[in-house]
Write an enzyme that holds these catalytic residues in place. Structure first.
Site, PDB file in Angstrom:
ATOM      1  N   SER A 181      78.919  55.477  57.498  1.00 55.62           N
ATOM      2  CA  SER A 181      80.112  55.472  56.379  1.00 55.62           C
ATOM      3  C   SER A 181      79.679  54.691  55.196  1.00 55.62           C
ATOM      4  O   SER A 181      79.811  55.182  54.175  1.00 55.62           O
ATOM      5  CB  SER A 181      81.309  55.066  56.940  1.00 55.62           C
ATOM      6  OG  SER A 181      81.263  53.751  57.333  1.00 55.62           O
ATOM      7  N   LYS A 218      75.997  42.999  56.743  1.00 52.21           N
ATOM      8  CA  LYS A 218      77.065  41.796  56.823  1.00 52.21           C
ATOM      9  C   LYS A 218      76.584  41.408  58.380  1.00 52.21           C
ATOM     10  O   LYS A 218      77.343  41.884  59.083  1.00 52.21           O
ATOM     11  CB  LYS A 218      78.175  41.980  56.410  1.00 52.21           C
ATOM     12  CG  LYS A 218      78.562  42.398  55.098  1.00 52.21           C
ATOM     13  CD  LYS A 218      80.292  42.856  54.977  1.00 52.21           C
ATOM     14  CE  LYS A 218      80.131  42.958  53.593  1.00 52.21           C
ATOM     15  NZ  LYS A 218      81.546  43.491  53.258  1.00 52.21           N
ATOM     16  N   LYS A 249      83.140  36.648  58.386  1.00 57.50           N
ATOM     17  CA  LYS A 249      84.376  37.144  58.174  1.00 57.50           C
ATOM     18  C   LYS A 249      84.764  38.164  59.208  1.00 57.50           C
ATOM     19  O   LYS A 249      85.733  38.354  59.768  1.00 57.50           O
ATOM     20  CB  LYS A 249      84.461  37.567  56.913  1.00 57.50           C
ATOM     21  CG  LYS A 249      83.760  38.553  56.351  1.00 57.50           C
ATOM     22  CD  LYS A 249      84.027  39.990  56.784  1.00 57.50           C
ATOM     23  CE  LYS A 249      83.350  41.145  56.171  1.00 57.50           C
ATOM     24  NZ  LYS A 249      83.351  42.427  56.804  1.00 57.50           N
ATOM     25  N   ASP A 288      86.542  38.981  50.993  1.00 47.75           N
ATOM     26  CA  ASP A 288      86.338  39.753  51.951  1.00 47.75           C
ATOM     27  C   ASP A 288      86.865  39.362  53.428  1.00 47.75           C
ATOM     28  O   ASP A 288      87.316  40.518  54.228  1.00 47.75           O
ATOM     29  CB  ASP A 288      84.615  39.717  52.524  1.00 47.75           C
ATOM     30  CG  ASP A 288      84.124  40.949  52.942  1.00 47.75           C
ATOM     31  OD1 ASP A 288      84.708  41.890  53.209  1.00 47.75           O
ATOM     32  OD2 ASP A 288      82.778  40.740  53.231  1.00 47.75           O
ATOM     33  N   SER A 302      89.530  48.277  58.975  1.00 47.47           N
ATOM     34  CA  SER A 302      88.459  47.230  59.296  1.00 47.47           C
ATOM     35  C   SER A 302      88.279  47.776  60.876  1.00 47.47           C
ATOM     36  O   SER A 302      89.058  47.352  61.725  1.00 47.47           O
ATOM     37  CB  SER A 302      89.038  45.795  59.263  1.00 47.47           C
ATOM     38  OG  SER A 302      88.201  45.034  60.095  1.00 47.47           O
ATOM     39  N   ARG A 303      86.857  48.030  61.420  1.00 51.33           N
ATOM     40  CA  ARG A 303      86.766  48.266  62.635  1.00 51.33           C
ATOM     41  C   ARG A 303      86.619  47.009  63.431  1.00 51.33           C
ATOM     42  O   ARG A 303      86.898  47.242  64.390  1.00 51.33           O
ATOM     43  CB  ARG A 303      85.450  49.117  62.769  1.00 51.33           C
ATOM     44  CG  ARG A 303      84.319  48.251  62.256  1.00 51.33           C
ATOM     45  CD  ARG A 303      82.995  48.936  62.121  1.00 51.33           C
ATOM     46  NE  ARG A 303      82.751  50.107  61.058  1.00 51.33           N
ATOM     47  CZ  ARG A 303      81.878  50.591  60.360  1.00 51.33           C
ATOM     48  NH1 ARG A 303      80.660  50.304  60.989  1.00 51.33           N
ATOM     49  NH2 ARG A 303      82.013  51.397  59.391  1.00 51.33           N
ATOM     50  N   ASN A 304      86.375  46.044  62.756  1.00 46.84           N
ATOM     51  CA  ASN A 304      86.380  44.452  63.618  1.00 46.84           C
ATOM     52  C   ASN A 304      87.883  44.376  63.937  1.00 46.84           C
ATOM     53  O   ASN A 304      88.127  43.927  64.862  1.00 46.84           O
ATOM     54  CB  ASN A 304      85.820  43.614  62.760  1.00 46.84           C
ATOM     55  CG  ASN A 304      84.347  43.880  62.697  1.00 46.84           C
ATOM     56  OD1 ASN A 304      83.449  43.456  63.538  1.00 46.84           O
ATOM     57  ND2 ASN A 304      83.648  44.148  61.484  1.00 46.84           N
ATOM     58  N   GLU A 332      80.204  44.873  63.927  1.00 45.28           N
ATOM     59  CA  GLU A 332      79.414  43.782  63.756  1.00 45.28           C
ATOM     60  C   GLU A 332      79.649  42.525  64.229  1.00 45.28           C
ATOM     61  O   GLU A 332      78.886  41.610  64.448  1.00 45.28           O
ATOM     62  CB  GLU A 332      78.932  43.628  62.222  1.00 45.28           C
ATOM     63  CG  GLU A 332      78.292  44.782  61.626  1.00 45.28           C
ATOM     64  CD  GLU A 332      76.783  44.615  62.264  1.00 45.28           C
ATOM     65  OE1 GLU A 332      76.108  43.602  62.821  1.00 45.28           O
ATOM     66  OE2 GLU A 332      75.757  45.355  61.545  1.00 45.28           O
TER      67      GLU A 332
END
Length: 336
Positions: free
Chosen positions: A11, A109, A195, A249, A259-261, A286
């Site tokens: 993406s 990141k 982050k 961020d 946000s996938r996190n 990540e």
């Protein structure tokens, strides 16, 4: 016109590549899933990674690394941390064969477990051990989905060489994307990497049903942890963490369903296991990799990372979330 090879057509890679093509540059996207390459070339879409969006028709895709790198003035790495080093090694081999030396830019990141190295360090080790000025990092508050919609976005561009940073800034700059320069390459990368761990924690808290007060407390103390690690271990500048790649961020990653996190953390807070979350996310988380690196990094140090360590225990030691929250809240009293 500048030729830019974008390594990674997920993406974020696809959106950045399309933006650069929008700006009039010659862009080729490199990825190892041929079906994605074929879709981009035939239909100018990438439905697996980003729905209902079109890639600029002047951007093409390939699974041939040499084809991607031939004639490239800039190589943009937008890869998962776990794939970063092997691709960097292969890039060096191809550049030796081609006899070229483009600028290399990381938009990844993360911190590599085992080596505990930042992405710019890996580029320095594998691609340009004798020319660190050619290494640049871009980071800051940015979801691919929002950039795809041309939402106003500001990012940081960091390098030891101000002229090279300015050149990369000029490539991306347009009516909705603005870049700021920074000479603290290390600090910019630490902010972008850590982050993601705090975003996992923010999602966990949300998954347990806590509200805005808890979110604000977590983000504020999380920023303290990010800066502490950056300054005390990596030698970064503390002021960097008050900027786009730090506080900026952190805000966007801890407060958005894009946000996938954060989404992964929310599922953890709801009781799902990390294996289940990663298997069903469909994209790289990540923070799950970075928290392992942080755990290894601080194991034999005096650097306090209580939130990060709590996230590690939830993810990899099956620790109870309620127990971890209770212990964080019950830590000895201290000054801010």
């Amino acid at each position: 016109m500048t030729k830019i090879a974008v390594l990674g057509n997920g993406s974020w890679g696809s959106v950045l590549g399309s933006l650069l093509a929008d700006n009039g540059h010659d862009v080729i996207l490199y990825g190892n899933i041929q079906a994605v390459n074929d879709e981009i070339n035939a239909h100018h879409t990438n439905e697996h990674y980003i729905k209902n969006w079109h890639v600029n028709e002047n951007a093409s895709a390939t699974g041939d690394l040499k084809e991607a790198l031939t004639g490239a003035d800039v190589v943009l790495f937008v890869l998962p941390t776990k794939a970063f080093r092997i691709v960097a090694k292969n890039v060096r081999k191809v550049l030796d064969e081609l006899g070229t030396s483009p600028l290399v830019v990381t938009a990844t990141k993360g911190i590599e477990p085992g080596s505990m190295m930042l992405m710019s360090d890996i580029l320095g080790q594998e691609v340009y051990p004798n020319d660190p000025d050619k290494i640049i990092a871009v980071s800051g508050p940015s979801h691919a989905e929002n950039v795809a919609q041309k939402d106003i976005t500001c990012l940081t561009c960091a390098s030891k060489n101000a002229d090279n940073a300015m050149f990369i800034q000029s490539l991306f700059q347009n009516e909705y994307m603005r870049f700021y320069g920074n000479d603290d390459l290390i600090g910019v990368e630490v902010g972008g990497a850590v982050k993601n761990v705090i975003a996992l924690a923010a999602g966990i808290v949300a998954g347990k049903g806590y509200g805005d007060n808890a979110k604000a407390a977590l983000m504020t103390r999380g920023l303290v942890e990010i800066a502490r690690l950056g300054v005390e271990h990596f030698g970064a500048k503390r002021k960097t963490f008050n900027g786009l790649s730090g506080m900026g961020d952190l805000i966007v990653t801890c407060t958005s369903v894009n946000s996938r996190n954060w989404r992964a953390g929310k599922q953890l807070g709801e009781g799902k296991t990390l294996d289940y979350v990663l298997e069903n996310m469909g994209q790289v988380v990540e923070g799950a990799t970075t928290v392992k690196a942080i755990h290894e990094l601080v194991a034999d140090s005096d650097i306090e990372m209580p939130i990060s360590e709590a996230v590690y225990r939830v993810c990899y030691e099956n620790s109870d979330v309620d127990k971890e929250i209770e212990e964080l809240m019950g830590r000895s009293l201290k000054s801010e």
